[in-house]
Design an enzyme around this catalytic site. Structure first.
Site, PDB file in Angstrom:
ATOM      1  N   HIS A 216       3.997   7.001   3.846  1.00  0.00           N
ATOM      2  CA  HIS A 216       4.937   5.968   3.646  1.00  0.00           C
ATOM      3  C   HIS A 216       4.586   5.075   2.647  1.00  0.00           C
ATOM      4  O   HIS A 216       3.411   5.231   2.080  1.00  0.00           O
ATOM      5  CB  HIS A 216       5.183   5.143   4.933  1.00  0.00           C
ATOM      6  CG  HIS A 216       3.843   4.493   5.608  1.00  0.00           C
ATOM      7  ND1 HIS A 216       3.200   5.014   6.381  1.00  0.00           N
ATOM      8  CD2 HIS A 216       3.527   3.237   5.166  1.00  0.00           C
ATOM      9  CE1 HIS A 216       2.043   4.270   6.740  1.00  0.00           C
ATOM     10  NE2 HIS A 216       2.372   2.943   5.960  1.00  0.00           N
TER      11      HIS A 216
ATOM     12  N   HIS B  49       0.721  -1.146   0.122  1.00  0.00           N
ATOM     13  CA  HIS B  49      -0.028   0.272   0.211  1.00  0.00           C
ATOM     14  C   HIS B  49       1.144   1.256  -0.229  1.00  0.00           C
ATOM     15  O   HIS B  49       1.972   1.208   0.347  1.00  0.00           O
ATOM     16  CB  HIS B  49      -1.029   0.080   1.211  1.00  0.00           C
ATOM     17  CG  HIS B  49      -0.363   0.087   2.738  1.00  0.00           C
ATOM     18  ND1 HIS B  49      -0.081  -1.046   3.157  1.00  0.00           N
ATOM     19  CD2 HIS B  49      -0.057   1.130   3.395  1.00  0.00           C
ATOM     20  CE1 HIS B  49       0.513  -0.770   4.434  1.00  0.00           C
ATOM     21  NE2 HIS B  49       0.263   0.540   4.267  1.00  0.00           N
TER      22      HIS B  49
ATOM     23  N   GLU C 141       7.605   0.945   5.060  1.00  0.00           N
ATOM     24  CA  GLU C 141       7.165  -0.193   5.842  1.00  0.00           C
ATOM     25  C   GLU C 141       7.560  -1.392   5.206  1.00  0.00           C
ATOM     26  O   GLU C 141       7.197  -1.578   4.131  1.00  0.00           O
ATOM     27  CB  GLU C 141       5.704   0.242   6.149  1.00  0.00           C
ATOM     28  CG  GLU C 141       4.861  -0.843   6.834  1.00  0.00           C
ATOM     29  CD  GLU C 141       3.248  -0.418   7.273  1.00  0.00           C
ATOM     30  OE1 GLU C 141       2.746   0.267   6.490  1.00  0.00           O
ATOM     31  OE2 GLU C 141       2.676  -1.017   8.131  1.00  0.00           O
TER      32      GLU C 141
HETATM   33 CO    CO Z   1       0.991   1.332   6.199  1.00  0.00          CO
END
Ligand code: CO
Length: 134
Positions: free
Chosen positions: A79, A7, A130
């Site tokens: 992020h 994502h 991440e």
């Molecule tokens: Co995230």
């Protein structure tokens, strides 16, 4: 090591307004809002054919995205999340190469119930990364 883009996360001051924009202007299908007190954020996910968008709104006074929103009051990309097969192996390899893992260095359970870690933006082209175990 690096796998699929899981994502892209966008931090916003008003998650309901942001979700409405994605829904009404872009025709996106949006999830319900979920409070993630362990992470200091509320999230809404938008499913796209090839990835997801994670809308983030601060939850609580010490939310980790408060500072970001002070610098970016209209919101912005916060992020990106890549999948890895083995998060411990990925962490150990990156740490050995000098990359900085944020926090304690131990994976936390993320918004999808899977272990996640964050890597310092200074080590990854100015982008907070991440990692999520696939
Ligand atoms: Co995230």
């Amino acid at each position: 090591m690096i796998g699929r883009l899981n994502h892209v996360a966008i931090a916003v001051p008003d998650i309901d307004a942001a979700a409405t924009t994605y829904k009404n202007s872009l025709g996106a299908v949006i999830s319900d809002k979920v409070e993630q007190p362990d992470h200091g954020v509320s999230t809404i996910f938008i499913e796209l054919p090839n990835t997801k968008i994670e809308l983030l709104e601060p939850l609580g006074e010490d939310s980790p995205i408060n500072k970001f929103l002070e610098r970016n009051p209209n919101g912005g990309i916060h992020h990106i999340c890549y999948e890895v097969e083995n998060i411990i192996a990925a962490r150990d390899q990156l740490s050995a190469e000098g990359a900085r893992v944020l926090g304690s260095g131990d994976p936390k359970i993320g918004a999808h119930g899977k272990p996640v870690l964050f890597l310092h933006p200074k080590d990854f082209c100015g982008t907070l990364v991440e990692l999520e175990e696939a």
